[in-house]
Design a protein around this motif. Structure first.
Motif, PDB file in Angstrom:
ATOM      1  N   LEU A   1       0.807  -1.212   0.000  1.00 23.02           N
ATOM      2  CA  LEU A   1       0.000   0.000   0.000  1.00 23.02           C
ATOM      3  C   LEU A   1       0.843   1.266   0.000  1.00 23.02           C
ATOM      4  N   TRP A   2       1.907   1.269   0.828  1.00 17.29           N
ATOM      5  CA  TRP A   2       2.711   2.469   1.033  1.00 17.29           C
ATOM      6  C   TRP A   2       4.194   2.111   0.896  1.00 17.29           C
ATOM      7  N   PRO A   3       4.677   1.902  -0.337  1.00 13.84           N
ATOM      8  CA  PRO A   3       6.064   1.467  -0.544  1.00 13.84           C
ATOM      9  C   PRO A   3       7.066   2.418   0.106  1.00 13.84           C
ATOM     10  N   GLU A   4       8.020   1.848   0.821  1.00 16.23           N
ATOM     11  CA  GLU A   4       9.029   2.685   1.467  1.00 16.23           C
ATOM     12  C   GLU A   4       9.858   3.460   0.449  1.00 16.23           C
ATOM     13  N   SER A   5       9.919   2.993  -0.794  1.00 12.27           N
ATOM     14  CA  SER A   5      10.667   3.693  -1.837  1.00 12.27           C
ATOM     15  C   SER A   5      10.071   5.061  -2.143  1.00 12.27           C
ATOM     16  N   LEU A   6       8.801   5.289  -1.740  1.00 12.35           N
ATOM     17  CA  LEU A   6       8.165   6.587  -1.974  1.00 12.35           C
ATOM     18  C   LEU A   6       8.517   7.618  -0.912  1.00 12.35           C
TER      19      LEU A   6
ATOM     20  N   GLU B   1     -11.936  16.993  -8.630  1.00 14.07           N
ATOM     21  CA  GLU B   1     -11.970  16.169  -9.841  1.00 14.07           C
ATOM     22  C   GLU B   1     -10.674  16.346 -10.616  1.00 14.07           C
ATOM     23  N   ASP B   2     -10.359  15.336 -11.450  1.00 14.45           N
ATOM     24  CA  ASP B   2      -9.160  15.383 -12.312  1.00 14.45           C
ATOM     25  C   ASP B   2      -7.918  15.679 -11.483  1.00 14.45           C
ATOM     26  N   VAL B   3      -7.751  14.917 -10.428  1.00 16.62           N
ATOM     27  CA  VAL B   3      -6.680  15.155  -9.454  1.00 16.62           C
ATOM     28  C   VAL B   3      -5.348  14.591  -9.948  1.00 16.62           C
ATOM     29  N   ILE B   4      -4.290  15.372  -9.785  1.00 12.87           N
ATOM     30  CA  ILE B   4      -2.933  14.939 -10.121  1.00 12.87           C
ATOM     31  C   ILE B   4      -1.998  15.355  -8.987  1.00 12.87           C
ATOM     32  N   PRO B   5      -0.813  14.734  -8.895  1.00 15.98           N
ATOM     33  CA  PRO B   5       0.129  15.128  -7.837  1.00 15.98           C
ATOM     34  C   PRO B   5       0.593  16.570  -8.013  1.00 15.98           C
ATOM     35  N   LEU B   6       0.802  17.226  -6.896  1.00 20.36           N
ATOM     36  CA  LEU B   6       1.342  18.584  -6.917  1.00 20.36           C
ATOM     37  C   LEU B   6       2.832  18.535  -7.201  1.00 20.36           C
ATOM     38  N   SER B   7       3.513  17.569  -6.603  1.00 15.56           N
ATOM     39  CA  SER B   7       4.938  17.345  -6.831  1.00 15.56           C
ATOM     40  C   SER B   7       5.117  15.849  -7.093  1.00 15.56           C
ATOM     41  N   PRO B   8       5.200  15.437  -8.361  1.00 16.02           N
ATOM     42  CA  PRO B   8       5.262  14.005  -8.689  1.00 16.02           C
ATOM     43  C   PRO B   8       6.427  13.299  -8.016  1.00 16.02           C
ATOM     44  N   ALA B   9       6.207  12.025  -7.693  1.00  8.21           N
ATOM     45  CA  ALA B   9       7.232  11.228  -7.027  1.00  8.21           C
ATOM     46  C   ALA B   9       8.396  10.955  -7.974  1.00  8.21           C
ATOM     47  N   ALA B  10       9.606  11.027  -7.429  1.00  5.65           N
ATOM     48  CA  ALA B  10      10.789  10.713  -8.222  1.00  5.65           C
ATOM     49  C   ALA B  10      10.864   9.224  -8.520  1.00  5.65           C
ATOM     50  N   ARG B  11      10.345   8.419  -7.591  1.00 10.31           N
ATOM     51  CA  ARG B  11      10.367   6.961  -7.746  1.00 10.31           C
ATOM     52  C   ARG B  11       8.953   6.439  -7.501  1.00 10.31           C
ATOM     53  N   GLY B  12       8.158   6.365  -8.555  1.00 13.03           N
ATOM     54  CA  GLY B  12       6.793   5.909  -8.352  1.00 13.03           C
ATOM     55  C   GLY B  12       5.958   6.048  -9.606  1.00 13.03           C
ATOM     56  N   LEU B  13       4.674   5.791  -9.460  1.00  5.54           N
ATOM     57  CA  LEU B  13       3.735   5.895 -10.558  1.00  5.54           C
ATOM     58  C   LEU B  13       3.412   7.359 -10.853  1.00  5.54           C
ATOM     59  N   PRO B  14       2.896   7.656 -12.050  1.00 10.84           N
ATOM     60  CA  PRO B  14       2.570   9.054 -12.391  1.00 10.84           C
ATOM     61  C   PRO B  14       1.582   9.691 -11.431  1.00 10.84           C
ATOM     62  N   GLU B  15       0.706   8.877 -10.824  1.00 10.15           N
ATOM     63  CA  GLU B  15      -0.295   9.432  -9.913  1.00 10.15           C
ATOM     64  C   GLU B  15       0.204   9.537  -8.477  1.00 10.15           C
TER      65      GLU B  15
END
Length: 306
Positions: free
Chosen positions: A41-46, A148-162
């Motif tokens: 659920l919450w990968p430590e890599s994130l 609606e149409d939610v996206i990350p504010l600061s995308p993860a360097a190591r993770g999925l686009p969402e």
């Protein structure tokens, strides 16, 4: 939270090669098996590079039948977990974020470690990995505000686009800043600090950025997202002042909430997600959210207050 499980869980994860996850017996889970579910659920890599997440106290082979979630691993939350009989406390904030050289029971943190070990209660930290993951802290806030149409504010360097820190999305319709701030106030737990707002109460907002916990370091990303308003916690004086000076037509407006309150909403969602994963694996684990309010403030004085 079924969407979270579908995204991250596609069958029972394999035990580590060293066997520390243990073997289930009659539907009972070991701490190690719960750690595997939490990692799904919450990968430590994130987690952010500066953060300290993962198992703090506990034996992976120990049997766990009760799990409690809390924002902070305070002594009060630990005592609540022990009194309920939880063998694991999952805390959002780390107990030992900074380097320590002693866990003697003469300090609050040392006493916390002693109480956990003496009672046989494990401690797991899910911090910025819980912020960044799908279904994490800011996703829960975005859902609560019906974005609606939610996206990350600061995308993860190591993770999925969402995945990433913070979220930005759109309200179904335009509302005034005053009405939106009132909605924020109503949705979050009541704490002494209340909700602070910077901006025109009659100003119209639709695009909303959110970040659970301290988020004034993301103000550049908020501006780049063209958000009308930013909801976060612990906005310091200088970043707030500079944001207002640089605002275009007053935007982004700022809504400053309690750090504890901004992350509290995630606990129930996280407990449900972990419970679903464990149930799918055939484990019988009781999970609940702590009643402890770990917001540090007791009361506030305001101008004109009675």
């Amino acid at each position: 939270m079924d969407a979270v499980n579908d995204a991250f869980f596609d069958g029972r994860p394999k035990d580590p090669e060293d066997g520390t996850a243990g073997t289930p017996s009659n539907g009972k889970a070991t701490l190690g098996q719960i750690l595997l579910a939490a990692e799904e659920l919450w990968p430590e890599s994130l987690a952010e590079d500066w953060d300290e997440v993962g198992l703090v106290v506990g034996r992976p082979a120990a049997t766990v039948s009760k799990v409690m979630f809390a924002v902070d691993p305070t002594l009060a939350a630990i005592e609540e977990a022990i009194e309920w009989g939880a063998e694991l406390l999952v805390a959002h904030h780390p107990l030992l974020l900074k380097c320590v050289h002693s866990v003697a029971a003469t300090s609050a943190k040392g006493l916390a470690v002693h109480r956990l070990i003496e009672s046989g209660t494990g401690l797991l930290t899910v911090h910025t990995n819980g912020d960044s993951a799908v279904g994490g802290v800011s996703d829960v806030l975005a859902d609560a505000f019906e974005l609606e149409d939610v996206i990350p504010l600061s995308p993860a360097a190591r993770g999925l686009p969402e995945e990433g820190i913070g979220r930005v999305g759109d309200l179904p319709e335009l509302v005034t800043l005053g009405n939106f701030a009132a909605r924020v106030f109503e949705l979050l737990p009541s704490v002494a600090g209340g909700v602070r707002v910077a901006g025109d109460t009659d100003g119209l907002v639709r695009r909303v950025a959110v970040c659970g916990g301290a988020g004034d370091s993301l103000l550049d990303a908020v501006r780049a997202s063209k958000a009308d308003v930013y909801v976060t916690a612990d906005i310091r004086h200088h970043p707030a002042s500079e944001a207002r000076e640089a605002a275009i037509e007053g935007r982004p407006y700022l809504i400053d909430v309690s750090h504890f309150a901004s992350e509290w909403l995630w606990l129930s969602a996280a407990a449900e997600a972990l419970g679903n994963v464990l149930a799918d694996q055939g484990y019988d684990v009781e999970i609940r959210v702590a009643n402890t309010n770990s917001d540090p403030w007791d009361f506030i004085l305001t101008p004109g207050g009675d």
